[in-house]
Scaffold this motif. Structure first.
Motif, PDB file in Angstrom:
ATOM      1  N   ASP A 100      51.394 -44.443 -32.709  1.00  0.00           N
ATOM      2  CA  ASP A 100      52.543 -44.330 -33.275  1.00  0.00           C
ATOM      3  C   ASP A 100      53.181 -45.179 -31.616  1.00  0.00           C
ATOM      4  OD1 ASP A 100      52.134 -41.945 -34.476  1.00  0.00           O
ATOM      5  OD2 ASP A 100      51.743 -40.895 -33.372  1.00  0.00           O
ATOM      6  N   ALA A 101      52.948 -45.487 -30.587  1.00  0.00           N
ATOM      7  CA  ALA A 101      53.787 -46.056 -29.075  1.00  0.00           C
ATOM      8  C   ALA A 101      53.638 -47.350 -30.346  1.00  0.00           C
ATOM      9  CB  ALA A 101      52.335 -46.788 -28.432  1.00  0.00           C
ATOM     10  N   ARG A 102      52.863 -48.023 -30.695  1.00  0.00           N
ATOM     11  CA  ARG A 102      53.408 -49.572 -31.030  1.00  0.00           C
ATOM     12  C   ARG A 102      54.708 -49.191 -32.036  1.00  0.00           C
ATOM     13  NH1 ARG A 102      48.935 -50.528 -32.895  1.00  0.00           N
ATOM     14  NH2 ARG A 102      48.826 -49.289 -35.542  1.00  0.00           N
ATOM     15  N   TYR A 103      55.069 -48.460 -33.265  1.00  0.00           N
ATOM     16  CA  TYR A 103      56.123 -48.729 -33.639  1.00  0.00           C
ATOM     17  C   TYR A 103      57.085 -47.699 -33.030  1.00  0.00           C
ATOM     18  CZ  TYR A 103      53.192 -48.925 -38.955  1.00  0.00           C
ATOM     19  OH  TYR A 103      52.853 -49.487 -39.952  1.00  0.00           O
ATOM     20  N   ALA A 104      57.104 -46.836 -32.518  1.00  0.00           N
ATOM     21  CA  ALA A 104      58.002 -46.843 -31.454  1.00  0.00           C
ATOM     22  C   ALA A 104      58.440 -48.222 -30.838  1.00  0.00           C
ATOM     23  CB  ALA A 104      57.710 -45.977 -30.117  1.00  0.00           C
ATOM     24  N   ALA A 105      57.890 -48.959 -30.584  1.00  0.00           N
ATOM     25  CA  ALA A 105      58.489 -50.263 -29.864  1.00  0.00           C
ATOM     26  C   ALA A 105      58.127 -51.744 -30.904  1.00  0.00           C
ATOM     27  CB  ALA A 105      56.850 -51.007 -29.323  1.00  0.00           C
ATOM     28  N   LEU A 106      58.309 -51.441 -31.891  1.00  0.00           N
ATOM     29  CA  LEU A 106      58.769 -52.116 -32.678  1.00  0.00           C
ATOM     30  C   LEU A 106      59.433 -51.882 -33.342  1.00  0.00           C
ATOM     31  CD1 LEU A 106      55.600 -52.352 -35.065  1.00  0.00           C
ATOM     32  CD2 LEU A 106      56.778 -53.552 -33.700  1.00  0.00           C
ATOM     33  N   ASP A 107      60.685 -50.491 -33.143  1.00  0.00           N
ATOM     34  CA  ASP A 107      61.609 -49.186 -33.758  1.00  0.00           C
ATOM     35  C   ASP A 107      62.435 -50.223 -33.177  1.00  0.00           C
ATOM     36  OD1 ASP A 107      61.646 -48.454 -36.187  1.00  0.00           O
ATOM     37  OD2 ASP A 107      60.777 -46.702 -35.712  1.00  0.00           O
ATOM     38  N   ALA A 108      62.230 -50.389 -30.902  1.00  0.00           N
ATOM     39  CA  ALA A 108      62.979 -50.059 -30.179  1.00  0.00           C
ATOM     40  C   ALA A 108      63.208 -51.593 -30.330  1.00  0.00           C
ATOM     41  CB  ALA A 108      61.859 -50.186 -29.142  1.00  0.00           C
ATOM     42  N   THR A 109      62.797 -52.725 -30.454  1.00  0.00           N
ATOM     43  CA  THR A 109      62.343 -53.902 -30.437  1.00  0.00           C
ATOM     44  C   THR A 109      64.042 -54.574 -31.736  1.00  0.00           C
ATOM     45  OG1 THR A 109      60.739 -54.657 -29.088  1.00  0.00           O
ATOM     46  CG2 THR A 109      61.624 -56.146 -30.437  1.00  0.00           C
ATOM     47  N   ALA A 110      63.401 -53.730 -32.915  1.00  0.00           N
ATOM     48  CA  ALA A 110      64.481 -54.075 -34.117  1.00  0.00           C
ATOM     49  C   ALA A 110      65.529 -53.846 -33.378  1.00  0.00           C
ATOM     50  CB  ALA A 110      63.586 -53.738 -35.152  1.00  0.00           C
ATOM     51  N   ASP A 111      66.112 -52.542 -32.710  1.00  0.00           N
ATOM     52  CA  ASP A 111      67.365 -52.431 -32.804  1.00  0.00           C
ATOM     53  C   ASP A 111      67.995 -52.851 -32.215  1.00  0.00           C
ATOM     54  OD1 ASP A 111      67.165 -49.988 -34.467  1.00  0.00           O
ATOM     55  OD2 ASP A 111      66.230 -48.842 -32.868  1.00  0.00           O
ATOM     56  N   ARG A 112      66.737 -53.528 -31.149  1.00  0.00           N
ATOM     57  CA  ARG A 112      67.662 -54.554 -29.462  1.00  0.00           C
ATOM     58  C   ARG A 112      67.900 -55.996 -30.342  1.00  0.00           C
ATOM     59  NH1 ARG A 112      65.067 -57.302 -26.801  1.00  0.00           N
ATOM     60  NH2 ARG A 112      63.078 -55.988 -27.283  1.00  0.00           N
ATOM     61  N   LEU A 113      67.557 -56.377 -31.183  1.00  0.00           N
ATOM     62  CA  LEU A 113      67.716 -57.634 -31.653  1.00  0.00           C
ATOM     63  C   LEU A 113      68.582 -58.098 -33.090  1.00  0.00           C
ATOM     64  CD1 LEU A 113      64.245 -59.309 -31.483  1.00  0.00           C
ATOM     65  CD2 LEU A 113      66.314 -59.828 -29.398  1.00  0.00           C
ATOM     66  N   GLY A 114      68.782 -56.378 -33.710  1.00  0.00           N
ATOM     67  CA  GLY A 114      69.080 -56.393 -34.525  1.00  0.00           C
ATOM     68  C   GLY A 114      68.711 -57.184 -35.790  1.00  0.00           C
ATOM     69  N   ALA A 115      67.357 -56.923 -36.028  1.00  0.00           N
ATOM     70  CA  ALA A 115      66.370 -56.679 -37.096  1.00  0.00           C
ATOM     71  C   ALA A 115      66.744 -56.762 -38.785  1.00  0.00           C
ATOM     72  CB  ALA A 115      64.878 -57.021 -36.621  1.00  0.00           C
ATOM     73  N   ALA A 116      67.089 -56.842 -39.775  1.00  0.00           N
ATOM     74  CA  ALA A 116      66.974 -56.729 -40.525  1.00  0.00           C
ATOM     75  C   ALA A 116      65.928 -55.456 -41.538  1.00  0.00           C
ATOM     76  CB  ALA A 116      67.235 -57.632 -41.930  1.00  0.00           C
ATOM     77  N   ALA A 117      64.500 -56.472 -40.586  1.00  0.00           N
ATOM     78  CA  ALA A 117      62.972 -56.151 -41.281  1.00  0.00           C
ATOM     79  C   ALA A 117      61.957 -56.506 -40.681  1.00  0.00           C
ATOM     80  CB  ALA A 117      63.120 -56.558 -42.950  1.00  0.00           C
ATOM     81  N   VAL A 118      61.311 -55.762 -40.458  1.00  0.00           N
ATOM     82  CA  VAL A 118      59.527 -56.610 -39.672  1.00  0.00           C
ATOM     83  C   VAL A 118      58.537 -55.746 -40.532  1.00  0.00           C
ATOM     84  CG1 VAL A 118      58.157 -55.123 -37.751  1.00  0.00           C
ATOM     85  CG2 VAL A 118      60.942 -55.143 -37.181  1.00  0.00           C
ATOM     86  N   LEU A 119      58.494 -56.799 -40.706  1.00  0.00           N
ATOM     87  CA  LEU A 119      56.545 -57.614 -41.694  1.00  0.00           C
ATOM     88  C   LEU A 119      55.413 -57.249 -40.472  1.00  0.00           C
ATOM     89  CD1 LEU A 119      57.652 -60.957 -42.525  1.00  0.00           C
ATOM     90  CD2 LEU A 119      59.102 -58.356 -43.876  1.00  0.00           C
TER      91      LEU A 119
END
Length: 335
Positions: free
Chosen positions: A115-134
């Motif tokens: 849960d902590a990992r995905y929350a961090a990945l979501d926040a990072t992707a939002d902040r960087l404007g990433a289209a996808a996370v592999l």
């Protein structure tokens, strides 16, 4: 002479996903090239993923970056995360970030870390404007997920394992679900990429670790090779079935909804059990029950208010959601 078959396989898997991301990006008519991040722990699977992304992205005009999550669960985890950042930058990924998280205790250590990992990945992707996370999940991970779902008795959806695409707007992509773990490790070896073997993956106190090192080998010894492939096929077949039933349940839900968000008991009783339980689960989640804490046994208890009504009292679900039968209606509310 082309690349080694293992290297070719991981690159092809990533290339297919990047083409899909590009098609989706073009449909949005954005002028800027999409950014795709590789989530990398430093292990063989995610390192192979990052290397394939670094190789394929420039050829397709895709910006490629990386992110590593420091869970803080081991001494020196911050040093390990810094090393992963250096390796990702060495692959010429940019941007590259390390994100430290605080892991709670809810649902057990593995679920809390996830849960902590995905929350961090979501926040990072939002902040960087990433289209996808592999993500580097392999066919072996899929087999383990199916077995864990089977052991919990969680139903068809749990048996369907991990989807190739999940998250908001298809953010998370898993290119390696049809590749085995050894292919990723071999690709790293061929390319002289250093990898880190997380000691937690061999720690018998973790359920998935016991399954990986004891359960699956025992099944292969008893049933022969091919167990992992068979479980992965089961995941896909179960996913097809679960998707169809979910669509049916979404349509059925509209027919049983009454005023104030309550559900019509007679209409629910007339539905096939698999559809009815999906309607009940959807309603409970809508009312505020956390999906990750709502298990089959909870839904079965609610189902008995319809199929085995004996004047039972209210049923309490996770998230402070209560369910009670009032005459011909089923009321599901938080608090």
């Amino acid at each position: 002479m082309g690349p080694h078959p293992a290297v070719a396989a991981i690159r092809l898997a990533v290339r297919r996903v990047l083409h899909d991301v590009l098609n989706q990006h073009c449909a949005q008519e954005s002028a800027e090239p999409p950014l795709v991040l590789a989530a990398c722990s430093g292990g063989a699977d995610s390192t192979a993923l990052a290397s394939a992304l670094a190789f394929e992205a420039p050829k397709l005009g895709v910006r490629a970056g990386g992110v590593t999550i420091d869970h803080g669960l081991q001494a020196g985890s911050d040093i390990r995360a810094a090393e992963v950042v250096l390796r990702l930058r060495g692959l010429r990924l940019d941007p590259v970030e390390s994100v430290a998280v605080s892991v709670g205790k809810g649902g057990g250590p593995e679920a809390a870390a996830r849960d902590a990992r995905y929350a961090a990945l979501d926040a990072t992707a939002d902040r960087l404007g990433a289209a996808a996370v592999l993500l580097g999940h392999t066919r072996d991970d899929q087999a383990e997920t199916v077995l864990l779902g089977l052991a919990r008795g969680s139903g068809t959806r749990s048996l369907s394992g991990m989807a190739a695409t999940t998250g908001r707007n298809g953010r998370y992509r898993r290119p390696f679900l049809e590749l085995d773990r050894q292919t990723a490790r071999k690709a790293c070896l061929i390319q002289s990429l250093p990898v880190w073997d997380d000691p937690h993956n061999a720690d018998p106190s973790y359920t998935r670790s016991r399954l990986r090192h004891e359960g699956l080998p025992a099944l292969e010894k008893a049933l022969g090779k091919g167990v992992v492939e068979a479980l992965a096929r089961t995941a896909q077949l179960s996913r097809d079935d679960a998707d169809a039933l979910d669509c049916w349940a979404a349509d059925a839900e509209r027919t049983v909804l009454v005023e104030d968000g309550a559900l019509d008991v007679a209409g629910l009783f007339a539905l096939p059990a698999a559809v009815r339980r999906r309607v009940l689960r959807r309603a409970a989640i809508t009312a505020g029950a956390p999906a990750g804490s709502l298990f089959a046994r909870h839904v079965e208890e609610v189902d008995r208010l319809i199929t085995a009504w004996r004047g039972q009292g209210a049923i309490n679900l996770p998230g402070r959601v209560g369910v009670r039968r009032q005459g011909g209606r089923l009321v599901i509310r938080q608090g």
